[in-house]
Design an enzyme around this catalytic site. Structure first.
Site, PDB file in Angstrom:
ATOM      1  CE  LYS A 176       0.468   2.451   2.939  1.00  0.00           C
ATOM      2  NZ  LYS A 176       1.070   2.378   1.580  1.00  0.00           N
TER       3      LYS A 176
HETATM    4  C1  LIG Z   1       0.691   1.414   0.649  1.00  0.00           C
HETATM    5  C2  LIG Z   1       0.921   1.732  -0.781  1.00  0.00           C
HETATM    6  C3  LIG Z   1       0.286   1.003  -1.817  1.00  0.00           C
HETATM    7  C4  LIG Z   1      -0.592  -0.209  -1.529  1.00  0.00           C
HETATM    8  O1  LIG Z   1      -1.830   0.150  -0.961  1.00  0.00           O
HETATM    9  P1  LIG Z   1      -2.761  -0.970  -0.266  1.00  0.00           P
HETATM   10  O2  LIG Z   1      -3.860  -0.192   0.401  1.00  0.00           O
HETATM   11  O3  LIG Z   1      -1.875  -1.676   0.734  1.00  0.00           O
HETATM   12  O4  LIG Z   1      -3.256  -1.872  -1.322  1.00  0.00           O
HETATM   13  C5  LIG Z   1       0.492   1.410  -3.120  1.00  0.00           C
HETATM   14  N1  LIG Z   1       1.308   2.461  -3.428  1.00  0.00           N
HETATM   15  C6  LIG Z   1       1.931   3.184  -2.461  1.00  0.00           C
HETATM   16  C7  LIG Z   1       2.812   4.315  -2.861  1.00  0.00           C
HETATM   17  C8  LIG Z   1       1.762   2.853  -1.117  1.00  0.00           C
HETATM   18  O5  LIG Z   1       2.382   3.570  -0.168  1.00  0.00           O
END
Ligand SMILES: *Cc1c(COP(=O)(O)O)cnc(C)c1O
Length: 454
Positions: A110
């Protein structure tokens, strides 16, 4: 480049407007008016350094900034990643790769979106002369990444609601130990859904929203999505030509944001890519891709991969828009149907570029063990979902979405070791600052009026 809402393709917005609004006025999500083509030399030529590729990619969409400004934004956003390659592609086996997306400040993918969002907010504040107050809810990783992207920045205060006792100690420390006076972590007695409901209530209070110039950081933000497409292009260019005839990207998925960004890169010219949507036990998307039926469950079920514990995949609306050939009225009808009945059947829904898997908690443990045994490599519980089913014949890139040290107790359960990371170790000695409030919109509103930037 202009951007349209998934629910109304007639009114369009500039990049600045789409970024500042977050959600389109009609409740839809912003998508580019048309998807530009990547330069074929970029895709098939020699791999470029990550920042250069990021600038080339973002310039296609952000035509409101000059190329020089885009360069500065990118430089600012990714210079604090701790791996020289920004998003290194590691080879585990002849045709098996892992794309490590956890070298940013909060150790999860993220950061790619939220570091850029932080720089763009800073730019917006400077451009307009208006300070803003960011409000969001998190089940852990989003809050940590948003805080990492905005701590200490001028003209912005950040209020993050999270369910007390339901996020990991390290995730909480990432939000509460910043030492930055513009960060307000707010533990709430309740679930993540309660936090999200409170955030929604405050966003719907238009008078308050305007008064504090409320801004959002949630996963539907256009800039987050664009930033995430870049690493797919980058990964593809690093795979030797003899192996890239067909490449399967395996994406641990919750809200469908990450995998949608990859699909967009494919539409823009990354050739021969397929996508495997890897879910945990909250398998709404796995069921969709196996049956064509999108059906919400009564509640989410907590798993070892908490950042994928969702029951509404909010970014799916963007994919839907392309599935119905950009018919905004049809998207609106389907979303309304989902809102009222929690279910929709999509006829002719067999996109051949997608497949899916589902991992139970037992599978997650087993996959962590398997990868450790076979490749002497440690994956976090989210990434572990990506190893559920690997096709040995296909060139496969599993996206590693978080550093294993963020979820060290689950790793310990699986293979008896506690992975560590210096960024997290440093947090252990720091003072925690947090603001306990009742799960009550009036109380949070009053707190924000007192502590917000006006
Ligand atoms: C947010 C997150 C996901 C999921 O990603 P999306 O874009 O919501 O599909 C997967 N793994 C981790 C570690 C995350 O923080």
């Amino acid at each position: 480049m202009r951007f349209v809402s998934t629910r109304n393709e007639r009114e369009s917005a500039t990049f600045f407007e789409a970024f500042a609004n977050g959600l389109a006025p009609d409740g839809g999500l912003y998508v580019p008016e048309e998807l530009p083509d990547l330069n074929p030399d970029t895709v098939s030529g020699e791999a470029q350094p990550y920042p250069a590729l990021a600038v080339e990619f973002l310039e296609l969409f952000d035509t409101d900034h000059t190329p020089d400004q885009v360069f500065k934004l990118v430089d600012k956003s990714y210079s604090n990643f701790t791996d020289m390659a920004t998003a290194p592609l590691r080879q585990l086996d002849d045709k098996l790769y892992v794309l490590e997306l956890f070298h940013g400040p909060s150790l999860a993918f993220k950061d790619f979106g939220l570091q850029l969002v932080g720089s763009l907010f800073e730019d917006q504040i400077r451009r307009t002369g208006n300070s803003i107050n960011v409000l969001g809810a998190t089940s852990g990783d989003t809050g940590a990444a948003a805080v990492a992207g905005l701590a200490g920045k001028e003209g912005v205060n950040v209020f993050i609601l999270y369910p007390q006792g339901r996020i990991s100690d390290m995730q909480e420390r990432q939000m509460t130990c910043t030492g930055a006076s513009n960060i307000f972590p707010i533990p709430i007695q309740g679930t993540f859904d309660d936090c999200q409901r409170l955030v929604k209530t405050l966003f719907m209070d238009h008078e308050f929203r305007d008064q504090v110039r409320l801004s959002a950081i949630n996963s539907i933000n256009l800039a987050r999505m664009l930033a995430q497409s870049i690493y797919y292009v980058h990964a593809f260019t690093q795979i030797p030509a003899e192996k890239s005839e067909q490449v399967e990207f395996v994406v641990p998925t919750g809200n469908f944001g990450n995998v949608f960004a990859g699909w967009m890169a494919a539409r823009m010219g990354v050739p021969a890519s397929r996508f495997k949507v890897a879910t945990n036990r909250n398998d709404i998307l796995h069921r969709l891709f196996s049956t064509g039926i999108y059906e919400e469950q009564p509640s989410v079920s907590p798993s070892y991969a908490p950042s994928m514990d969702i029951q509404v995949a909010s970014n799916f609306e963007r994919f839907l828009y392309y599935h119905v050939d950009g018919n905004g009225a049809e998207v609106k009808r389907i979303m309304e149907r989902i809102r009222t009945t929690g279910r929709i059947e999509l006829p002719n829904f067999s996109p051949d570029t997608f497949c899916s898997t589902r991992s139970s908690d037992e599978d997650i443990i087993r996959n962590i063990q398997k990868v450790h045994q076979n490749y002497d490599y440690v994956v976090d519980p989210h990434t572990a979902c990506g190893f559920q089913e690997i096709d040995p014949e296909a060139t496969t890139v599993v996206l590693a979405t978080a550093h294993p040290a963020k979820f060290s107790s689950t790793i310990h359960k699986a293979i008896g070791i506690h992975p560590k990371h210096p960024t997290l170790e440093r947090l252990r000695e720091k003072q925690q600052v947090r603001y306990e409030l009742d799960p009550d919109a009036d109380e949070i509103r009053a707190f924000m009026l007192l502590n917000g930037l006006m």
